[in-house]
Scaffold this active site. Structure first.
Site, PDB file in Angstrom:
ATOM      1  N   HIS A   1       0.820  -1.210   0.000  1.00  0.00           N
ATOM      2  CA  HIS A   1       0.000   0.000   0.000  1.00  0.00           C
ATOM      3  C   HIS A   1       0.855   1.262   0.000  1.00  0.00           C
ATOM      4  CE1 HIS A   1      -3.591  -2.474   1.375  1.00  0.00           C
ATOM      5  NE2 HIS A   1      -3.763  -2.098   0.141  1.00  0.00           N
TER       6      HIS A   1
ATOM      7  N   ARG B   1     -15.322   3.588 -15.647  1.00  0.00           N
ATOM      8  CA  ARG B   1     -15.882   2.278 -15.280  1.00  0.00           C
ATOM      9  C   ARG B   1     -16.216   2.335 -13.793  1.00  0.00           C
ATOM     10  NH1 ARG B   1     -11.563   0.421 -18.968  1.00  0.00           N
ATOM     11  NH2 ARG B   1     -12.423  -1.021 -20.507  1.00  0.00           N
TER      12      ARG B   1
ATOM     13  N   ARG C   1     -20.123   5.054 -16.816  1.00  0.00           N
ATOM     14  CA  ARG C   1     -20.810   3.840 -17.257  1.00  0.00           C
ATOM     15  C   ARG C   1     -21.372   3.134 -16.037  1.00  0.00           C
ATOM     16  NH1 ARG C   1     -17.582  -1.013 -20.015  1.00  0.00           N
ATOM     17  NH2 ARG C   1     -16.976  -1.481 -17.889  1.00  0.00           N
TER      18      ARG C   1
ATOM     19  N   GLU D   1     -21.600  -2.547 -27.898  1.00  0.00           N
ATOM     20  CA  GLU D   1     -20.626  -3.633 -27.821  1.00  0.00           C
ATOM     21  C   GLU D   1     -21.253  -4.980 -28.139  1.00  0.00           C
ATOM     22  OE1 GLU D   1     -18.819  -3.225 -23.947  1.00  0.00           O
ATOM     23  OE2 GLU D   1     -20.723  -2.950 -22.940  1.00  0.00           O
TER      24      GLU D   1
ATOM     25  N   ASN E   1     -13.700  -3.765 -27.288  1.00  0.00           N
ATOM     26  CA  ASN E   1     -13.229  -5.012 -26.663  1.00  0.00           C
ATOM     27  C   ASN E   1     -14.313  -6.077 -26.757  1.00  0.00           C
ATOM     28  OD1 ASN E   1     -11.263  -3.231 -25.884  1.00  0.00           O
ATOM     29  ND2 ASN E   1     -11.900  -3.116 -23.758  1.00  0.00           N
ATOM     30  N   ASP E   2     -15.519  -5.690 -26.353  1.00  0.00           N
ATOM     31  CA  ASP E   2     -16.611  -6.667 -26.407  1.00  0.00           C
ATOM     32  C   ASP E   2     -17.166  -6.804 -27.818  1.00  0.00           C
ATOM     33  OD1 ASP E   2     -16.959  -7.876 -23.880  1.00  0.00           O
ATOM     34  OD2 ASP E   2     -17.599  -5.945 -23.081  1.00  0.00           O
TER      35      ASP E   2
ATOM     36  N   ARG F   1     -12.763 -12.929 -25.419  1.00  0.00           N
ATOM     37  CA  ARG F   1     -11.642 -11.988 -25.293  1.00  0.00           C
ATOM     38  C   ARG F   1     -10.613 -12.430 -24.268  1.00  0.00           C
ATOM     39  NH1 ARG F   1     -14.739  -6.694 -22.712  1.00  0.00           N
ATOM     40  NH2 ARG F   1     -12.865  -6.158 -21.567  1.00  0.00           N
TER      41      ARG F   1
ATOM     42  N   CYS G   1     -14.321   3.670 -26.966  1.00  0.00           N
ATOM     43  CA  CYS G   1     -13.584   3.632 -25.697  1.00  0.00           C
ATOM     44  C   CYS G   1     -12.927   2.281 -25.440  1.00  0.00           C
ATOM     45  CB  CYS G   1     -14.493   4.013 -24.534  1.00  0.00           C
ATOM     46  SG  CYS G   1     -15.840   2.848 -24.299  1.00  0.00           S
TER      47      CYS G   1
HETATM   48  C1  PEP Z   1     -15.302  -2.586 -24.210  1.00  0.00           C
HETATM   49  O1  PEP Z   1     -15.934  -3.625 -24.190  1.00  0.00           O
HETATM   50  O2  PEP Z   1     -14.659  -2.185 -25.212  1.00  0.00           O
HETATM   51  C2  PEP Z   1     -15.237  -1.743 -23.006  1.00  0.00           C
HETATM   52  C3  PEP Z   1     -14.675  -0.553 -23.032  1.00  0.00           C
HETATM   53  O3  PEP Z   1     -15.756  -2.252 -21.860  1.00  0.00           O
HETATM   54  P1  PEP Z   1     -15.019  -3.318 -20.924  1.00  0.00           P
HETATM   55  O4  PEP Z   1     -13.634  -3.515 -21.467  1.00  0.00           O
HETATM   56  O5  PEP Z   1     -15.054  -2.750 -19.566  1.00  0.00           O
HETATM   57  O6  PEP Z   1     -15.889  -4.514 -21.095  1.00  0.00           O
HETATM   58 MG    MG Z   2     -17.351  -3.986 -22.581  1.00  0.00          MG
END
Ligand code: PEP
Ligand code: MG
Length: 857
Positions: free
Chosen positions: A305, A412, A456, A555, A578-579, A589, A626
């Site tokens: 920490h 997030r 989000r 997504e 990402n999703d 993923r 994002c």
């Molecule tokens: C995504 O899915 O691109 C995203 C930004 O959300 P997370 O990575 O938190 O699922």
């Molecule tokens: Mg996502």
């Protein structure tokens, strides 16, 4: 009695996080539960995090969980689910432990050549700091208690209970006052320790064997800490320091004469480097930050920490330093070099000069970047593309703003909900979201007090379980109940989060979006829940922004097919690549086996992005990206190409912001659109990679010819060869052509040590081949006073011209340039023109004409 046996599959064993998930789950049931590590035979009460951690369950160990009581079966069922979900751990769960663990100290060449004595360490927060050595650290936690004997067993147990209450209250009081951030997280961890039944239980037992309460605290702390210290996991070993810190407070309450209970504040009277084998978190937070220039620590873990806090305070910090009062005497001057990973005590004039020169280049670089960072993201031909930050904690935002973020494109919120037994309250969330909005006010951007923050709502469930949310076991959590799908089951949770977000919207520009929206129906339902929360707040007279923008994350591919309809429902769309990528290619993923398919540079995926962006723009809907893809500087031409179609923002982790914004400023919208068009016409991701690579090197050379007036210094005070090479590398750094001037310096010295580059006639031409530079460059330093530099004619050198080319440049640029320069230098007229140039601009004209090279635009 119900039981369940499993083999631990977590790569780093049942470390602190999964242990706390297990303990929190156990605390929700009445049944008594015991966990046994069958590899060692050790057992622990499931409710105690410390005891479960202390079992030292490693990957491959067999673990038995037994419960008895009226809800034992239910508890075991949940444990089964936790194990199936790997306790919510993702791959590389303890990334912090592995990241940078292999830090190798790197002492700059001039210091090595001068034989400067350095004390090596491992850098955990980069930077350079200079100040007076102040030894920190309080009284060492005793190994044995030598104070007075206690009363009866009952009396001592009551004393202990009173002291535990007092320390708990003290920590809780501090917790209330602390703003969200690393300091608060640490206090929460300390609270977890003081309320842990294993701590009280172990000490009460020791009292039963005849010890006094303080004696039991010392012995108990020793027992628990040593168990943790024997773990194979560095992360768990480091928790021992937390246990000692909490027990130090307990001992201080029980025996005020001990004097080590209250950590002595460290007073810094001027710029200081604090040196300590161990340091209390409280001591660090109470120091005068303005005077704290560096930290030199002993055996402190990189995930401790203390280190987390030092990093959040951006203090150059070294750990693992073997120091003594002789090597680092109190009151002596010291330089902490946390770029290279060492400390220099009592630095001489040459060392001070090295850092002064480096600092000057860094300052010039900062000044050059400042206007760029303060401007909203745009291409060189003026096409705007906002460059925003992704964050998971309010504490990260101020740093991201300093890096030049235009706004926060994705906050997030899962972190707030995970790793705890009960959900955060509305008030707790409100304070955090408000802190996030307010943190955007500490921005390098001039135009507004605070910037926009897109919050989000919770993306939990599936792969990210929280102990207080019951989701039946799912065969395929990524296709299961996650994100917005969970909300209908957890209406209270959603309501408190939406109320908190709406309340935060009274303090700046807040936008809210839901994750994992697949249908127009879900989007409508989400908007309706927000309208309800706003109506409630109106009725209660609570401040909020009634016009807060509401959006969705795009997504799930099905949402991409109904953008025209979504446009009537939401205000904006943020693409979560990402999703979106994993669902588009049906490639998990987190599964390395299909990572190749999960490639956002696949032409099909680029076409999908282009379609989403174009349709959103056609319907007047603001659209951003994002996902991780947006922060990869190599993807920038694709992002700008999408920008031409209507993409408004790209959002990324803070470290990517500077490089992305800088590259953005150097490209043109039209050339990037052409790159995207070409990429979308490809058949494979490899072909797209080739296009991006070609664009990368062409953009480098087009944007930046090897010459620029910024790379010319006509009155350098360098007085040694070392100074000159450092000066030249510094010019490249200041001009933004390298982020690692020491690597350039190192590369130049590799050549120099093979044979000095004195050319004769008072000139030298050092040269370096290194990928630490963005593009081939020529840096020039004319010296105020000529210096010794071995050469054929033995004349002192007054003008240095350094060639630096990328090591990976295959076309022999280096040799061609060098040969041309050497040929020209044979001509007296050229030499005279260089020696006589009155300004950098004049010298640039000479070089440009004679070398027939392009200057950077
Ligand atoms: C995504 O899915 O691109 C995203 C930004 O959300 P997370 O990575 O938190 O699922
Ligand atoms: Mg996502």
């Amino acid at each position: 009695m119900a039981s369940f046996r499993f083999v631990c599959e977590l790569p780093t064993g049942l470390h602190a996080r999964p242990a706390s998930v297990l303990a929190e789950t156990a605390r929700r049931f009445h049944s008594a539960a015991v966990v046994t590590n069958e590899a060692t035979g050790a057992s622990a009460e499931a409710r105690s995090v410390l005891s479960v951690i202390g079992l030292d369950v490693q990957r491959g160990h067999s673990v038995l969980v037994e419960a008895s009581g009226d809800d034992a079966d239910k508890f075991i069922e949940e444990v089964r689910g936790l194990v199936a979900d790997k306790f919510g751990e993702t791959e590389g769960g303890e990334a912090g432990e592995a990241a940078g663990a292999g830090f190798v100290a790197r002492v700059p060449v001039p210091l090595r050549r001068a034989g400067v004595v350095t004390i090596l360490g491992s850098s955990v927060c980069t930077g350079v700091g200079e100040g007076m050595v102040v030894w920190g650290g309080g009284a060492e936690f005793p190994k044995e208690y030598t104070g007075a004997a206690g009363g009866t067993v009952e009396e001592e147990r009551a004393r202990l209970a009173g002291a535990i209450d007092a320390v708990r209250e003290e920590i809780e009081g501090a917790l209330k006052k602390e703003k969200p951030g690393a300091g608060k997280d640490i206090l929460s961890a300390h609270r977890g320790i003081i309320i842990d039944p294993a701590l009280a239980g172990c000490m009460a037992k020791l009292i039963g064997s005849g010890m006094s309460a303080p004696g039991a605290v010392v012995a108990g702390a020793g027992q628990i800490a040593s168990k943790l210290e024997h773990s194979a996991s560095a992360y768990i070993r480091e928790r021992a320091a937390d246990v000692r810190e909490v027990c130090r407070r307990l001992l201080g309450v029980l025996d005020p004469t001990w004097g080590g209970g209250v950590e002595k504040p460290i007073v810094l009277e001027g710029p200081s480097v604090v040196v300590a084998k161990e340091l209390g978190v409280g001591q660090l937070t109470s120091m005068d930050r303005r005077n704290l220039k560096g930290l030199v620590l002993g055996d402190v873990g990189r995930t401790s920490h203390l280190v987390i806090l030092a990093r959040s305070m951006q203090i150059p910090t070294l750990i693992g330093v073997e120091m003594s009062a002789t090597s680092l005497p109190g009151g002596a001057r010291a330089i902490v070099d946390a770029i290279g990973g060492f400390v220099v005590a009592s630095p001489g004039a040459a060392v001070m000069e090295y850092y002064r020169r480096e600092d000057r280049a860094r300052g010039r670089r900062g000044a050059k970047m400042a206007p760029l960072m303060a401007r909203r993201g745009a291409t060189r031909d003026g096409h705007a593309l906002e460059v925003a930050a992704n964050a998971a904690m309010a504490a990260e935002i101020a740093g991201a703003m300093e890096q030049g973020a235009d706004s926060v494109g994705l906050l997030r919120t899962e972190m707030l909900f995970l790793d705890r037994a009960t959900p955060p309250t509305e008030e707790e969330q409100y304070l955090l979201y408000r802190a996030a909005v307010e943190a955007t006010g500490s921005t390098a951007l001039e135009s507004r007090a605070t910037r926009e923050v897109i919050i989000r709502t919770l993306d939990i469930g599936g792969d990210k379980p929280a102990p207080y949310i019951t989701i039946p076991k799912e065969e395929n959590p990524f296709l299961g109940c996650r994100g917005v799908r969970l909300y209908k089951r957890e209406l209270d949770l959603l309501r408190s989060q939406l109320r908190a977000i709406c309340r935060a919207s009274a303090h700046g520009t807040v936008k809210v979006m839901a994750p994992m929206v697949a249908t127009v129906g879900e989007a409508k339902w989400f908007c309706e829940r927000i309208a309800r929360a706003q109506a409630e707040l109106c009725e209660e007279g609570v401040a909020h922004d009634p016009n807060m923008a509401v959006g969705i994350m795009l997504e799930v591919p099905s949402a991409a097919l109904v953008i025209d309809q979504l446009a009537h429902v939401v205000d904006f769309i943020s693409i979560g690549t990402n999703d979106l990528c994993q669902y588009t290619f049906a490639a998990d993923r987190t599964n390395a086996g299909v990572a190749e398919l999960n490639n956002p540079r696949e032409p099909g995926f680029l076409r999908l992005l282009d379609k989403i962006v174009s349709e959103a723009a056609a319907h007047g809907v603001w659209v951003g990206i994002c996902g991780e893809m947006a922060g990869d500087v190599r993807h920038l031409p694709l992002m700008v190409g999408l920008g031409v179609a209507g993409l408004d923002e790209i959002s990324m982790g803070a470290p990517s912001i500077g490089p992305v914004k800088a590259k953005l400023a150097g490209v043109s919208a039209a050339e990037c659109r052409a790159v995207l068009e070409k990429a979308m016409a490809c058949e494979t991701a490899e072909q797209v990679d080739a296009i991006l690579d070609a664009f990368g090197s062409q953009a480098g050379s087009e944007m930046q010819g090897p010459l620029h007036s910024e790379l010319i210094l006509i009155d350098s005070d360098a007085s040694t060869r070392e100074d000159v090479i450092q000066e030249l590398a510094g010019l490249l750094h200041a001009a933004g052509r390298t982020d690692d001037p020491r690597a350039v310096e190192e590369a130049a010295w590799v050549r120099e040590e093979k044979g000095a580059t004195g050319f004769g006639f008072g000139f030298c031409i050092p040269h370096a081949q290194t990928d630490a530079v963005a593009c081939s460059s020529i840096a020039v330093a004319r010296l105020r006073a000529p210096i010794e530099w071995p050469s054929m004619d033995g004349l002192p050198v007054g003008l240095a011209i350094m060639l630096t080319v990328r090591a990976s440049d295959a076309d022999q640029t280096h040799l061609k340039l060098l040969a041309k320069l050497a040929r020209r230098l044979m001509h007296e007229g050229f030499r005279d023109a260089l020696n006589g140039a009155l300004s950098a601009a004049a010298m640039l004209d000479v070089l440009e004409a004679e070398l027939e090279l392009k200057r950077a635009g």
